[in-house]
Design an enzyme around this catalytic site. Structure first.
Site, PDB file in Angstrom:
ATOM      1  CB  SER A  15      -0.962  -0.005   1.198  1.00 15.90           C
ATOM      2  OG  SER A  15      -0.247  -0.036   2.414  1.00 15.90           O
ATOM      3  CE  LYS A  17       2.581  -1.501   5.673  1.00 19.00           C
ATOM      4  NZ  LYS A  17       2.211  -2.164   4.397  1.00 19.00           N
ATOM      5  CD  GLU A  85       7.832  -4.449   7.235  1.00 19.82           C
ATOM      6  OE1 GLU A  85       6.681  -4.890   7.477  1.00 19.82           O
ATOM      7  OE2 GLU A  85       8.509  -4.770   6.236  1.00 19.82           O
TER       8      GLU A  85
HETATM    9  P1  ADP Z   1       4.464  -1.299   1.710  1.00 19.05           P
HETATM   10  O1  ADP Z   1       5.604  -0.761   2.555  1.00 19.05           O
HETATM   11  O2  ADP Z   1       3.119  -0.820   2.179  1.00 19.05           O
HETATM   12  O3  ADP Z   1       4.496  -2.780   1.554  1.00 19.05           O
HETATM   13  P2  ADP Z   1       5.907  -0.076  -0.486  1.00 19.05           P
HETATM   14  O4  ADP Z   1       6.085   1.371  -0.094  1.00 19.05           O
HETATM   15  O5  ADP Z   1       7.101  -0.956  -0.305  1.00 19.05           O
HETATM   16  O6  ADP Z   1       4.625  -0.682   0.245  1.00 19.05           O
HETATM   17  O7  ADP Z   1       5.531  -0.192  -2.032  1.00 19.05           O
HETATM   18  C1  ADP Z   1       4.504   0.554  -2.630  1.00 19.05           C
HETATM   19  C2  ADP Z   1       4.702   0.452  -4.152  1.00 19.05           C
HETATM   20  O8  ADP Z   1       4.472  -0.882  -4.578  1.00 19.05           O
HETATM   21  C3  ADP Z   1       3.763   1.249  -5.004  1.00 19.05           C
HETATM   22  O9  ADP Z   1       4.137   2.596  -5.109  1.00 19.05           O
HETATM   23  C4  ADP Z   1       3.860   0.544  -6.351  1.00 19.05           C
HETATM   24  O10 ADP Z   1       4.943   1.060  -7.089  1.00 19.05           O
HETATM   25  C5  ADP Z   1       4.205  -0.878  -5.970  1.00 19.05           C
HETATM   26  N1  ADP Z   1       3.133  -1.869  -6.228  1.00 19.05           N
HETATM   27  C6  ADP Z   1       3.284  -3.079  -6.831  1.00 19.05           C
HETATM   28  N2  ADP Z   1       2.122  -3.760  -6.850  1.00 19.05           N
HETATM   29  C7  ADP Z   1       1.201  -2.977  -6.242  1.00 19.05           C
HETATM   30  C8  ADP Z   1      -0.210  -3.127  -5.941  1.00 19.05           C
HETATM   31  N3  ADP Z   1      -0.888  -4.251  -6.269  1.00 19.05           N
HETATM   32  N4  ADP Z   1      -0.829  -2.122  -5.310  1.00 19.05           N
HETATM   33  C9  ADP Z   1      -0.156  -0.992  -4.994  1.00 19.05           C
HETATM   34  N5  ADP Z   1       1.162  -0.792  -5.226  1.00 19.05           N
HETATM   35  C10 ADP Z   1       1.840  -1.773  -5.843  1.00 19.05           C
HETATM   36 MG    MG Z   2       7.033  -1.705   3.762  1.00 17.62          MG
END
Ligand code: ADP
Ligand code: MG
Ligand code: ZN
Length: 194
Positions: A15, A17, A85
């Protein structure tokens, strides 16, 4: 003495984060604030870095538990502490963060809103309710393209990816097992086996 503020960023995997956390840290760097950037050492995939899936990267110190967080914060003079996390930390992190904020140091925390069973994490959800600012981010559902608020766990069974079962253990670090993977899904596309 002025207290710090608590900002919490929550949402499912993918998402944004970590991306949002790096964005907020970058802004504070521009404002010449001194920050302590931490991550749980339990997450070994990205080593000494916060990495977003979109490629943003920032150095972070891996810490093993909440008491190590408090020790590190007390050793320096910081304007803020960033913690990614949070679901991987022990529940003591809730009181530790309260103590840090009361010391006048702001905290930016992030964590999963729900586990793969659709239940909140005790520490993340308590911190979310105590926060001065709360952000719920959504990913894109990989099945239907609508907003995803949930994290689907899939397990490899006989060469096929299947939804995980309620009986499986809650924390399995992504990438630590080859036969487990996660993806963001909306409420309708999210599945859990009994
Ligand atoms: P988190 O820390 O919440 O896991 P990240 O900040 O690491 O998320 O990664 C977010 C990025 O992941 C988005 O900006 C996009 O480039 C990528 N992404 C890949 N697949 C998806 C998806 N299904 N929905 C949203 N973002 C995605
Ligand atoms: Mg993350
Ligand atoms: Zn969907």
């Amino acid at each position: 003495m002025r207290r710090g503020r608590l900002e919490m960023i929550i949402g499912p995997m993918y998402s944004g984060k970590t991306e949002e956390m790096i964005r907020r840290i970058t802004r504070r760097n521009i404002a010449k604030q001194n920050g302590l950037i931490l991550k749980p050492s339990m997450e070994t995939r990205d080593g000494k870095f916060l990495k977003s899936r979109s490629g943003m990267i920032l150095e972070a110190i891996p810490v093993k538990d909440s008491s190590e967080v408090l020790d590190l914060v007390k050793k320096g003079r910081y304007d803020y502490v960033a913690l990614d996390e949070i679901q991987f930390f022990d529940d003591g992190i809730v009181d530790v963060i309260e103590e840090i904020v009361n010391m006048g140091v702001s905290v930016i925390g992030s964590g999963l809103n729900l586990d793969f069973k659709g239940e909140p994490f005790n520490n993340v959800s308590r911190l979310a309710m105590k926060a001065d600012e709360l952000t719920l981010l959504k990913a894109v559902c990989v099945i239907c393209g609508r907003d995803a608020t949930r994290t689907q766990r899939l397990v490899m069974v006989n060469g096929e990816w299947r939804p995980a079962s309620k009986k499986d253990s809650t924390i399995l670090v992504e990438g630590s097992m080859e036969n487990v993977r996660y993806e963001p899904r909306c409420r309708d596309c999210w599945v859990i086996e009994e």
